[in-house]
Design a protein around this motif. Sequence first.
Motif, mmCIF file in Angstrom:
data_model
loop_
_atom_site.group_PDB
_atom_site.id
_atom_site.type_symbol
_atom_site.label_atom_id
_atom_site.label_comp_id
_atom_site.label_asym_id
_atom_site.label_seq_id
_atom_site.Cartn_x
_atom_site.Cartn_y
_atom_site.Cartn_z
ATOM 1 N N GLU A 1 18.474 -20.129 -29.331
ATOM 2 C CA GLU A 1 19.895 -20.423 -29.139
ATOM 3 C C GLU A 1 20.632 -20.653 -30.447
ATOM 4 O OE1 GLU A 1 20.109 -22.581 -24.796
ATOM 5 O OE2 GLU A 1 20.124 -23.865 -26.564
ATOM 6 N N VAL A 2 21.878 -20.185 -30.437
ATOM 7 C CA VAL A 2 22.860 -20.513 -31.457
ATOM 8 C C VAL A 2 23.975 -21.230 -30.708
ATOM 9 C CG1 VAL A 2 24.501 -19.610 -33.155
ATOM 10 C CG2 VAL A 2 22.280 -18.483 -32.839
ATOM 11 N N PRO A 3 24.209 -22.510 -30.992
ATOM 12 C CA PRO A 3 25.245 -23.239 -30.260
ATOM 13 C C PRO A 3 26.585 -22.503 -30.280
ATOM 14 C CG PRO A 3 23.973 -24.744 -31.602
ATOM 15 C CD PRO A 3 23.540 -23.352 -31.979
ATOM 16 N N GLY A 4 27.203 -22.417 -29.102
ATOM 17 C CA GLY A 4 28.505 -21.785 -28.967
ATOM 18 C C GLY A 4 28.466 -20.283 -28.791
ATOM 19 N N ASP A 5 27.295 -19.675 -28.766
ATOM 20 C CA ASP A 5 27.175 -18.218 -28.660
ATOM 21 C C ASP A 5 26.543 -17.855 -27.310
ATOM 22 O OD1 ASP A 5 27.193 -15.543 -29.232
ATOM 23 O OD2 ASP A 5 25.818 -15.660 -30.925
ATOM 24 N N GLU A 6 27.216 -18.250 -26.225
ATOM 25 C CA GLU A 6 26.639 -18.142 -24.893
ATOM 26 C C GLU A 6 26.220 -16.728 -24.509
ATOM 27 O OE1 GLU A 6 29.386 -19.900 -25.589
ATOM 28 O OE2 GLU A 6 28.653 -21.941 -25.219
ATOM 29 N N ALA A 7 27.033 -15.732 -24.814
ATOM 30 C CA ALA A 7 26.698 -14.359 -24.414
ATOM 31 C C ALA A 7 25.406 -13.892 -25.091
ATOM 32 C CB ALA A 7 27.843 -13.410 -24.740
ATOM 33 N N GLU A 8 25.272 -14.133 -26.368
ATOM 34 C CA GLU A 8 24.064 -13.710 -27.077
ATOM 35 C C GLU A 8 22.863 -14.570 -26.694
ATOM 36 O OE1 GLU A 8 23.615 -10.955 -28.912
ATOM 37 O OE2 GLU A 8 25.656 -10.454 -28.321
ATOM 38 N N ASN A 9 23.081 -15.859 -26.459
ATOM 39 C CA ASN A 9 21.991 -16.722 -25.995
ATOM 40 C C ASN A 9 21.457 -16.210 -24.663
ATOM 41 O OD1 ASN A 9 22.328 -18.393 -28.216
ATOM 42 N ND2 ASN A 9 23.523 -19.909 -27.110
ATOM 43 N N ALA A 10 22.383 -15.832 -23.772
ATOM 44 C CA ALA A 10 21.984 -15.312 -22.462
ATOM 45 C C ALA A 10 21.211 -14.007 -22.617
ATOM 46 C CB ALA A 10 23.212 -15.120 -21.575
ATOM 47 N N ALA A 11 21.671 -13.137 -23.503
ATOM 48 C CA ALA A 11 20.979 -11.861 -23.716
ATOM 49 C C ALA A 11 19.565 -12.099 -24.252
ATOM 50 C CB ALA A 11 21.779 -10.980 -24.672
ATOM 51 N N ARG A 12 19.436 -13.043 -25.187
ATOM 52 C CA ARG A 12 18.096 -13.345 -25.718
ATOM 53 C C ARG A 12 17.215 -13.976 -24.635
ATOM 54 N NH1 ARG A 12 21.294 -14.347 -30.294
ATOM 55 N NH2 ARG A 12 21.546 -16.536 -29.731
ATOM 56 N N ALA A 13 17.794 -14.838 -23.806
ATOM 57 C CA ALA A 13 17.025 -15.457 -22.717
ATOM 58 C C ALA A 13 16.509 -14.384 -21.770
ATOM 59 C CB ALA A 13 17.877 -16.478 -21.962
ATOM 60 N N LEU A 14 17.335 -13.423 -21.474
ATOM 61 C CA LEU A 14 16.945 -12.341 -20.571
ATOM 62 C C LEU A 14 15.862 -11.469 -21.201
ATOM 63 C CD1 LEU A 14 17.587 -11.290 -17.773
ATOM 64 C CD2 LEU A 14 19.322 -9.819 -18.792
ATOM 65 N N ALA A 15 15.953 -11.257 -22.502
ATOM 66 C CA ALA A 15 14.950 -10.441 -23.189
ATOM 67 C C ALA A 15 13.601 -11.156 -23.300
ATOM 68 C CB ALA A 15 15.449 -10.074 -24.586
ATOM 69 N N LEU A 16 13.622 -12.476 -23.388
ATOM 70 C CA LEU A 16 12.397 -13.241 -23.605
ATOM 71 C C LEU A 16 11.683 -13.678 -22.330
ATOM 72 C CD1 LEU A 16 13.430 -15.561 -26.577
ATOM 73 C CD2 LEU A 16 11.516 -13.946 -26.542
ATOM 74 N N ASN A 17 12.344 -13.620 -21.198
ATOM 75 C CA ASN A 17 11.804 -14.219 -19.980
ATOM 76 C C ASN A 17 11.817 -13.270 -18.799
ATOM 77 O OD1 ASN A 17 11.682 -17.314 -20.649
ATOM 78 N ND2 ASN A 17 13.610 -16.566 -21.490
ATOM 79 N N PRO A 18 10.885 -13.476 -17.876
ATOM 80 C CA PRO A 18 11.030 -12.790 -16.595
ATOM 81 C C PRO A 18 12.348 -13.244 -15.955
ATOM 82 C CG PRO A 18 8.873 -13.826 -16.783
ATOM 83 C CD PRO A 18 9.687 -14.304 -17.941
ATOM 84 N N ARG A 19 13.001 -12.368 -15.247
ATOM 85 C CA ARG A 19 14.317 -12.680 -14.642
ATOM 86 C C ARG A 19 14.266 -13.975 -13.837
ATOM 87 N NH1 ARG A 19 19.553 -10.561 -15.190
ATOM 88 N NH2 ARG A 19 20.753 -11.244 -13.427
ATOM 89 N N ALA A 20 13.216 -14.184 -13.055
ATOM 90 C CA ALA A 20 13.127 -15.398 -12.234
ATOM 91 C C ALA A 20 13.066 -16.659 -13.092
ATOM 92 C CB ALA A 20 11.905 -15.333 -11.319
ATOM 93 N N ALA A 21 12.431 -16.583 -14.254
ATOM 94 C CA ALA A 21 12.355 -17.744 -15.149
ATOM 95 C C ALA A 21 13.711 -18.051 -15.767
ATOM 96 C CB ALA A 21 11.321 -17.505 -16.236
#
Length: 184
Positions: free
Chosen positions: A146-166
């Motif tokens: 995470e980079v604070p305040g960068d919600e769109a990119e944080n979300a994209a990285r979360a999606l890339a790093l995790n199974p969708r259900a996680a």
Amino acid sequence: MIPTEADLTEAVYRAAGAAVSDLFREYPEHDFYYCALVTPGEAFGPSLSAWSTQALAAAAGGSPAEADLLRWSYADSPFCTYGERHLAPIRGLFDARPQVYELPDDEAEAEFELRLGAMVAAMARLDAEGLFGDGGRRLSIVAVVEVPGDEAENAARALALNPRAAAAAYLAENAPTPVPRSPR
């Protein structure tokens, strides 16, 4: 000699792996659902933050509204900056690279992406080795960079790093717009 992206990845992998392993070992009774490497907009070396259901319940004091406010707040977690003995030493590698805030815009963006790419690659490697669990247990924790305040990119990285259900609960509360489907 300026550390390469591979050097940063290896250093973050080792330091974050040691910090997260210590966290899980020291708090075996906790059910962790969030584990984040956090860096400011200058992409300095990361810090670790995490939340468990037990820590959230204690911090929220039984208030569902308070729990909603705290659930994904890296800064409010009692585990914010956990494992600094592992992560602090690698910050010198990040400092040895050109500083994002001192570069022209195009070079700054490339340096920023290189640094975040190293953090993401390190977290992906830790995940592939099973640090965040496997099977059903893996689906109960979201690992993010995470980079604070960068919600769109944080979300994209979360999606890339995790199974969708996680990542589903994290994305539902942190993605600024609906996130496209992931291959995972």
